[in-house]
Design an enzyme around this catalytic site. Structure first.
Site, PDB file in Angstrom:
ATOM      1  N   LYS A 219       0.716  -1.189   0.269  1.00 23.97           N
ATOM      2  CA  LYS A 219       0.045   0.045   0.077  1.00 23.97           C
ATOM      3  C   LYS A 219       1.082   1.161   0.107  1.00 23.97           C
ATOM      4  O   LYS A 219       0.524   2.187  -0.715  1.00 23.97           O
ATOM      5  CB  LYS A 219      -0.763   0.028   1.213  1.00 23.97           C
ATOM      6  CG  LYS A 219      -1.968  -1.071   1.338  1.00 23.97           C
ATOM      7  CD  LYS A 219      -2.942  -0.622   2.294  1.00 23.97           C
ATOM      8  CE  LYS A 219      -2.198  -0.619   3.882  1.00 23.97           C
ATOM      9  NZ  LYS A 219      -1.837  -1.857   4.243  1.00 23.97           N
TER      10      LYS A 219
ATOM     11  N   ARG B 204      -8.890   1.304   8.817  1.00 28.33           N
ATOM     12  CA  ARG B 204      -8.618   0.044   9.192  1.00 28.33           C
ATOM     13  C   ARG B 204      -9.862  -0.546   9.996  1.00 28.33           C
ATOM     14  O   ARG B 204      -9.673  -1.767  10.240  1.00 28.33           O
ATOM     15  CB  ARG B 204      -7.197   0.204  10.051  1.00 28.33           C
ATOM     16  CG  ARG B 204      -5.990  -0.261   9.317  1.00 28.33           C
ATOM     17  CD  ARG B 204      -4.886  -0.363  10.258  1.00 28.33           C
ATOM     18  NE  ARG B 204      -3.731  -1.051   9.822  1.00 28.33           N
ATOM     19  CZ  ARG B 204      -2.603  -0.244   9.287  1.00 28.33           C
ATOM     20  NH1 ARG B 204      -2.574   0.956   9.142  1.00 28.33           N
ATOM     21  NH2 ARG B 204      -1.544  -0.834   9.007  1.00 28.33           N
TER      22      ARG B 204
ATOM     23  N   ARG C 153      11.631  -6.592   5.009  1.00 22.08           N
ATOM     24  CA  ARG C 153      11.690  -5.236   5.191  1.00 22.08           C
ATOM     25  C   ARG C 153      12.743  -4.424   6.234  1.00 22.08           C
ATOM     26  O   ARG C 153      12.836  -4.838   7.048  1.00 22.08           O
ATOM     27  CB  ARG C 153      10.244  -4.763   5.857  1.00 22.08           C
ATOM     28  CG  ARG C 153       9.497  -4.505   4.312  1.00 22.08           C
ATOM     29  CD  ARG C 153       8.102  -3.897   4.483  1.00 22.08           C
ATOM     30  NE  ARG C 153       7.440  -3.478   5.579  1.00 22.08           N
ATOM     31  CZ  ARG C 153       6.167  -3.001   5.599  1.00 22.08           C
ATOM     32  NH1 ARG C 153       5.561  -3.100   4.637  1.00 22.08           N
ATOM     33  NH2 ARG C 153       5.713  -2.678   6.756  1.00 22.08           N
TER      34      ARG C 153
ATOM     35  N   ARG D 272      11.907  -3.234  11.607  1.00 25.55           N
ATOM     36  CA  ARG D 272      10.825  -2.181  12.727  1.00 25.55           C
ATOM     37  C   ARG D 272      10.284  -3.567  13.640  1.00 25.55           C
ATOM     38  O   ARG D 272      10.089  -4.656  13.224  1.00 25.55           O
ATOM     39  CB  ARG D 272       9.758  -1.667  11.893  1.00 25.55           C
ATOM     40  CG  ARG D 272      10.061  -0.309  11.614  1.00 25.55           C
ATOM     41  CD  ARG D 272       9.186   0.396  10.603  1.00 25.55           C
ATOM     42  NE  ARG D 272       7.571  -0.295  10.460  1.00 25.55           N
ATOM     43  CZ  ARG D 272       7.033   0.178   9.516  1.00 25.55           C
ATOM     44  NH1 ARG D 272       7.225   1.183   8.633  1.00 25.55           N
ATOM     45  NH2 ARG D 272       5.852  -0.280   9.455  1.00 25.55           N
TER      46      ARG D 272
ATOM     47  N   ARG E 157      -0.416  -9.130  13.231  1.00 23.36           N
ATOM     48  CA  ARG E 157      -1.020  -8.065  12.529  1.00 23.36           C
ATOM     49  C   ARG E 157      -2.103  -8.738  11.273  1.00 23.36           C
ATOM     50  O   ARG E 157      -3.129  -8.081  11.134  1.00 23.36           O
ATOM     51  CB  ARG E 157      -0.025  -7.051  11.867  1.00 23.36           C
ATOM     52  CG  ARG E 157       0.724  -6.474  12.811  1.00 23.36           C
ATOM     53  CD  ARG E 157       1.904  -5.597  12.059  1.00 23.36           C
ATOM     54  NE  ARG E 157       1.627  -4.549  11.390  1.00 23.36           N
ATOM     55  CZ  ARG E 157       2.212  -3.923  10.691  1.00 23.36           C
ATOM     56  NH1 ARG E 157       3.535  -4.281  10.415  1.00 23.36           N
ATOM     57  NH2 ARG E 157       1.809  -2.956   9.896  1.00 23.36           N
TER      58      ARG E 157
END
Ligand code: AMP
Length: 213
Positions: free
Chosen positions: A13, A88, A127, A160, A171
């Site tokens: 996104k 969300r 990531r 992260r 998540r």
């Protein structure tokens, strides 16, 4: 043009939202980035948001809606915006719709980037993010020029907390429970568009451009 990006965490996104924003000259608005900026600046809001983010949970709607509505009320949003990571939850979507309806306005497109959960877990563990300037990389797909170092500001890159595998799984669960219902919500309003997110960044972008016109 007012655009909402939907899709699981790690579906791409953010990357696509930045490309859309550049293409159409509209702001890219990420509630995740806004929370991270608050954390970095040591604000009270940041402190509260961090306790949820680090656990892979959503920040409460009340806090999230407040910062989002403040942001979209700014002058640079008059010609539209692309929202990345908001809404969300159904209540967040309803608050946004109500605020827009009051101004005789509405969201034009909700774009759902579809990627299977297994692919998401694989992507997110690769990531890396810059804690100083917020730039993001991927060890396979978007590597920095020098391993582990930010191209932009030369800070040391990190995984992260919310991209760690155990947090990613949480998540994804939160996504399926709380965010996925938005797909039906926007389908019912006839503004939902789906794109396959399991192809290259450029191919996803071309599919989105074909939708936006
Ligand atoms: P993101 O960078 O969009 O993946 O967001 C990172 C984290 O910020 C999420 O896992 C949530 O904890 C929090 N967050 C971002 N946007 C929202 C939102 N619209 N509602 C609730 N929490 C959010």
């Amino acid at each position: 043009m007012k655009i909402i990006m939907l899709g699981a965490p790690g579906a791409g996104k953010g990357t696509q939202a930045k490309m859309i924003a550049a293409q159409y000259g509209i702001p890219h608005i990420s509630t995740g980035d806004m929370f991270r900026a608050n954390i970095k600046n040591g604000t009270k809001l940041g402190e509260e948001a961090k306790s949820y983010m680090d656990q892979g949970l959503l920040v409460p709607d009340e806090l999230t809606v407040r910062i989002l509505l403040d942001r979209v009320a700014r002058d640079d949003c008059q010609n539209g915006y692309v929202l990345d990571g908001f809404p969300r939850t159904i209540p967040q979507a309803e608050v946004l719709d109500q605020a827009l309806t009051k101004q005789g306005d509405a969201i034009d497109f909700a774009i759902d980037i579809e990627v299977q959960d297994e692919a998401i877990v694989k992507r997110m563990s690769g990531r890396r993010a810059c804690p100083s300037c917020g730039a993001t990389y991927h060890i396979e797909h978007v590597p920095p020029k020098e391993e582990g170092v930010c191209d932009v500001c030369k800070s040391k890159l990190v995984l992260r907390d919310d991209d760690k595998p155990e947090t990613v799984e949480k998540r994804l669960r939160v996504y399926h429970e709380q965010t996925q219902p938005l797909i039906d919500y926007y389908a019912a309003r006839n503004i939902l568009q789906k794109v396959d997110g399991d192809v290259s960044t450029q191919e996803v972008f071309q599919a989105i451009l074909a939708i936006l016109g």
